[in-house]
Design a protein around this motif. Structure first.
Motif, PDB file in Angstrom:
ATOM      1  N   PRO A  55       0.888  -1.088  -0.051  1.00  0.00           N
ATOM      2  CA  PRO A  55      -0.097   0.082  -0.404  1.00  0.00           C
ATOM      3  C   PRO A  55       0.756   1.189  -0.219  1.00  0.00           C
ATOM      4  CG  PRO A  55      -0.508  -1.189   2.563  1.00  0.00           C
ATOM      5  CD  PRO A  55       0.466  -1.885   1.061  1.00  0.00           C
TER       6      PRO A  55
ATOM      7  N   THR B 276       1.406   2.952  -3.814  1.00  0.00           N
ATOM      8  CA  THR B 276       0.114   3.100  -3.939  1.00  0.00           C
ATOM      9  C   THR B 276      -0.131   4.076  -5.560  1.00  0.00           C
ATOM     10  OG1 THR B 276      -0.851   2.411  -2.317  1.00  0.00           O
ATOM     11  CG2 THR B 276      -2.243   3.792  -4.094  1.00  0.00           C
TER      12      THR B 276
ATOM     13  N   PRO C   6      -6.475   2.992   7.801  1.00  0.00           N
ATOM     14  CA  PRO C   6      -7.310   2.285   7.250  1.00  0.00           C
ATOM     15  C   PRO C   6      -7.736   2.502   6.121  1.00  0.00           C
ATOM     16  CG  PRO C   6      -7.915   2.635   9.726  1.00  0.00           C
ATOM     17  CD  PRO C   6      -6.711   3.361   9.389  1.00  0.00           C
ATOM     18  N   VAL C   7      -7.617   4.625   5.841  1.00  0.00           N
ATOM     19  CA  VAL C   7      -8.527   4.990   4.704  1.00  0.00           C
ATOM     20  C   VAL C   7      -7.387   4.582   3.586  1.00  0.00           C
ATOM     21  CG1 VAL C   7      -8.934   7.007   3.632  1.00  0.00           C
ATOM     22  CG2 VAL C   7      -9.682   6.768   5.700  1.00  0.00           C
TER      23      VAL C   7
ATOM     24  N   ASP D 125      -5.674   1.487   3.734  1.00  0.00           N
ATOM     25  CA  ASP D 125      -6.010   0.656   2.979  1.00  0.00           C
ATOM     26  C   ASP D 125      -6.801   0.185   2.092  1.00  0.00           C
ATOM     27  OD1 ASP D 125      -5.677  -2.404   3.430  1.00  0.00           O
ATOM     28  OD2 ASP D 125      -7.259  -2.821   4.574  1.00  0.00           O
ATOM     29  N   VAL D 126      -7.607   1.219   2.679  1.00  0.00           N
ATOM     30  CA  VAL D 126      -9.381   0.798   1.486  1.00  0.00           C
ATOM     31  C   VAL D 126      -9.129   1.802  -0.010  1.00  0.00           C
ATOM     32  CG1 VAL D 126     -11.655   1.765   1.528  1.00  0.00           C
ATOM     33  CG2 VAL D 126     -10.935   0.759   3.338  1.00  0.00           C
ATOM     34  N   TYR D 127      -8.443   2.485   0.376  1.00  0.00           N
ATOM     35  CA  TYR D 127      -8.458   3.402  -0.600  1.00  0.00           C
ATOM     36  C   TYR D 127      -7.038   2.672  -1.912  1.00  0.00           C
ATOM     37  CZ  TYR D 127      -7.038   7.320  -4.407  1.00  0.00           C
ATOM     38  OH  TYR D 127      -6.955   7.815  -5.585  1.00  0.00           O
TER      39      TYR D 127
ATOM     40  N   ARG E  27      -6.704  -0.932  -1.189  1.00  0.00           N
ATOM     41  CA  ARG E  27      -7.624  -1.651  -2.502  1.00  0.00           C
ATOM     42  C   ARG E  27      -8.219  -1.336  -3.362  1.00  0.00           C
ATOM     43  NH1 ARG E  27     -11.168  -3.379   2.037  1.00  0.00           N
ATOM     44  NH2 ARG E  27      -9.918  -2.504   3.348  1.00  0.00           N
ATOM     45  N   MET E  28      -9.377  -0.228  -3.535  1.00  0.00           N
ATOM     46  CA  MET E  28      -9.912   0.402  -4.638  1.00  0.00           C
ATOM     47  C   MET E  28      -8.788   0.436  -5.595  1.00  0.00           C
ATOM     48  SD  MET E  28     -12.222   2.979  -2.486  1.00  0.00           S
ATOM     49  CE  MET E  28     -13.211   3.496  -4.570  1.00  0.00           C
TER      50      MET E  28
END
Length: 176
Positions: A39, A42, A68-69, A71-73, A75-76
């Motif tokens: 991550p 990115t 956490p944000v 990580d979500v980003y 993954r997106m």
């Protein structure tokens, strides 16, 4: 920033001969690449695949409050990259199909669907390849899956109707 070697790009995997070891799929290459799996990388992933970042959050050092944000980003972004690879693999398959190389084209479509199982264009293209080889029932199945994903897809609907007509399914359905 690391660029993918020619052998790692979509469409470069069909050159293996009968005695050659199988080459890894695009998904396997991407998952093994530290740029794809980290991550913290990115920005590099986005640049390598030509994906525009939607926010500058990842440009600052990571902190526990934003992890956490991030990580979500990440993954997106990975999902977006998979969609880009699936689209490229589908384009490669279409080019191969136009050249009459249906077996290679089907491999590209399968690779696209491994990366993005909801890539409707890959289902439509795979259905067209099956239809062009006379495998009409398989083609119908592919077009139906594409229409489950997007009921408004005009190509899937048009090809499904034409393939069913060749099979005599439209007349049977109308009579029932």
């Amino acid at each position: 920033q690391r660029r993918l070697a020619a052998a790692e790009r979509p469409g470069e995997h069909s050159g293996a001969g009968a005695g050659d070891a199988p080459r890894p799929t695009l998904l396997e290459l991407a998952q093994a690449d530290p740029v794809f799996s980290s991550p913290e990388c990115t920005d590099a992933m986005a640049g390598a695949f030509g994906v525009k970042l939607g926010c500058s959050l990842l440009m600052s050092p990571f902190s526990e409050s934003i992890a956490p944000v991030v990580d979500v980003y990440a993954r997106m972004l990975k999902m977006e990259i998979r969609e880009c690879w699936a689209a490229e693999s589908t384009r490669q398959g279409i080019a191969l199909a136009k050249a009459g190389k249906y077996a290679d084209a089907l491999g590209c479509y399968s690779q696209a669907l491994e990366l993005d199982p909801r890539h409707r264009d890959a289902y439509v293209a795979r259905g067209a390849a099956f239809a062009n080889q006379g495998e009409l029932r398989k083609a119908v199945g592919e077009f139906e899956i594409a229409l489950e994903i997007d009921p408004e897809d005009p190509n899937a609907a048009k090809y499904l109707a034409a393939t069913r007509e060749k099979l005599g399914l439209n007349a049977a359905a109308a009579a029932a």
